[in-house]
Design an enzyme around this catalytic site. Structure first.
Site, PDB file in Angstrom:
ATOM      1  N   HIS A 401       0.808  -1.213   0.000  1.00 43.88           N
ATOM      2  CA  HIS A 401       0.000   0.000   0.000  1.00 43.88           C
ATOM      3  C   HIS A 401       0.844   1.267   0.000  1.00 43.88           C
ATOM      4  CE1 HIS A 401      -3.736   1.866  -0.158  1.00 43.88           C
ATOM      5  NE2 HIS A 401      -4.310   1.459   0.944  1.00 43.88           N
ATOM      6  N   ASP A 405      -1.838   2.270  -4.761  1.00 42.83           N
ATOM      7  CA  ASP A 405      -3.085   2.735  -4.151  1.00 42.83           C
ATOM      8  C   ASP A 405      -4.199   1.728  -4.398  1.00 42.83           C
ATOM      9  OD1 ASP A 405      -1.857   5.062  -3.315  1.00 42.83           O
ATOM     10  OD2 ASP A 405      -2.379   6.165  -5.140  1.00 42.83           O
TER      11      ASP A 405
END
Length: 430
Positions: A401, A405
């Site tokens: 992450h 995204d």
């Protein structure tokens, strides 16, 4: 009397140390020239170390699980030679590394050397070399066998303590196990009753299992995972796959879902290069890779390994299938090389029929994405007017992450979904 010191050899370019994963001898044991005395591991590749001399082991330089530096003393052997100063077997002057030999195909025995065939078993540690002569009531020594032979025994459910040995110094060979199986011999067992079990067993993590633990701990502690799950209608692809397999040539590997997924992945990463990347979190540098080196997580009797299909972007469906099959066989038999087990830029994890409905795959550090394949199952799907049976499969995929995204992860998987649900698109040049 003389003395030889075997040092830890240089097992690979740039490798400064190796983990001791198995001793085949102990202090006081007799050894013969070319007999394997130890096995070490580095980067998931196991290397057997033979003795260059005949004699008696007088000292061992560590315990299983220890990390030993290259050129550090590994063991000492007392020989019948006369001499002054102890002799040292150095990697620079004499090769003491023997790469693991591929296992023979099923149903085909490994051919033993003339010396191995003509040398009778010897007593080790006060016990006769043949299991039939050992006392089952007293302590039983660990049978002598190479890692490849132990793997073969585990795959066939054979207890090596019950196999008669024919190799040097009581060492069990592959053909000994094959003869054991051919006789229809079964492990000794007793039918347990309904009784409480209070025994405990402590198992030290060594070798590949320790490497896996270290790798998973690194990934879980450093990478903030985001997992995205999407269902894929595989009906059309399964029909195409069945047709292609029926028409395949004898030399072509059978097609599974993975080659199609690999080709779809190549198309998808060309549109989202951030997913086909590695992240050096210490330096804060993301490296995008033009080459798509796909790691294919494979479960072996020794543990999880990730052989790598290199340059998937330059391979067709059949080429991908052949390379996957070749690497899977090498991983199962423990003959995969260091290069074949490293350098991936993105990984596919699949447990086939055991894949379940959903999984949360752990990213293969330092990569930033892993594609998790779940099982295919027939489910009722609403087509707008009625429920129809369709072959459905979930993809459970994880992303770093910090780099990817959530919307980019979803877009990437949705692109793969479209390609798999309309498999003709996989074969159309963009």
């Amino acid at each position: 009397m003389g003395e030889f010191t075997i040092k830890m050899p240089d097992v690979g370019e740039g490798v400064a140390e190796a983990e001791l994963v198995e001793w085949h001898v102990k202090a006081g044991d007799p050894v013969m020239e070319d007999m394997v005395v130890a096995a070490v591991m580095t980067d998931k590749a196991t290397v057997e170390i033979p003795s260059p001399v005949t004699g008696t082991v007088v000292w061992l330089g560590g315990e299983v699980g220890d990390t030993i530096a290259v050129k550090a003393p590994l063991l000492r052997i007392e020989t019948a030679e006369d001499g002054g100063e102890p002799k040292v077997v150095s990697p620079a002057t004499e090769s003491v590394v023997q790469a693991p030999k591929p296992s023979a195909p099923a149903g085909q025995a490994t051919i033993a050397s003339p010396d191995a065939a003509s040398t009778p078993p010897k007593a080790i540690g006060g016990l006769a070399g043949r299991p039939s002569e050992r006392s089952l009531s007293g302590p039983v020594e660990k049978p002598l066998a190479s890692p490849s032979v132990r793997l073969f025994a585990r795959e066939h459910g054979v207890d090596l303590r019950q196999v008669a040995s024919s190799g040097p110094a009581g060492r069990i060979l592959r053909e000994d196990i094959e003869q054991f199986l051919a006789r229809g011999a079964l492990p000794l067992s007793t039918q347990p009753g309904l009784a409480r079990k209070t025994a405990t067993e402590e198992i030290k993590l060594t070798g590949l299992r320790r490497r896996i633990a270290e790798k998973m701990s690194l990934s879980a502690s450093r990478i903030p995972h985001i997992t995205y799950v999407e269902e894929i209608d595989m009906t059309a692809l399964e029909e195409l796959r069945g047709t292609m397999n029926r028409d395949r040539k004898p030399e072509q590997a059978k097609l599974t879902v993975l080659p199609f997924l690999m080709r779809a992945l190549v198309r998808a990463v060309s549109e989202q290069p951030d997913v086909n990347a590695t992240f050096d979190d210490d330096a804060g540098i993301v490296t995008r890779h033009g080459a798509v080196h796909v790691g294919v997580a494979a479960q072996t009797p020794s543990g999880l390994v990730v052989p790598v299909v290199r340059h998937a972007e330059a391979r067709g469906i059949w080429d991908c299938a052949g390379e996957i099959a070749r690497l899977a066989q090498a991983a199962r038999t423990g003959t995969a090389t260091r290069d074949e087990l490293s350098g991936s830029t993105i990984t596919i994890s699949s447990l086939g029929a055991l894949g379940g409905i959903v999984s949360t795959p752990v990213i293969n550090h330092p990569e930033v994405a892993i594609i998790g394949v779940n099982k295919i199952a027939v489910r009722p799907v609403w087509d707008g007017t009625q429920f129809v049976p369709r072959k459905m499969m979930n993809l459970s995929s994880s992303f770093d992450h910090r780099i990817v995204d959530g919307s980019d992860a979803a877009t990437f998987i949705q692109r793969i979904r479209v390609l798999l649900e309309t498999p003709a698109l996989i074969f159309i040049e963009s």
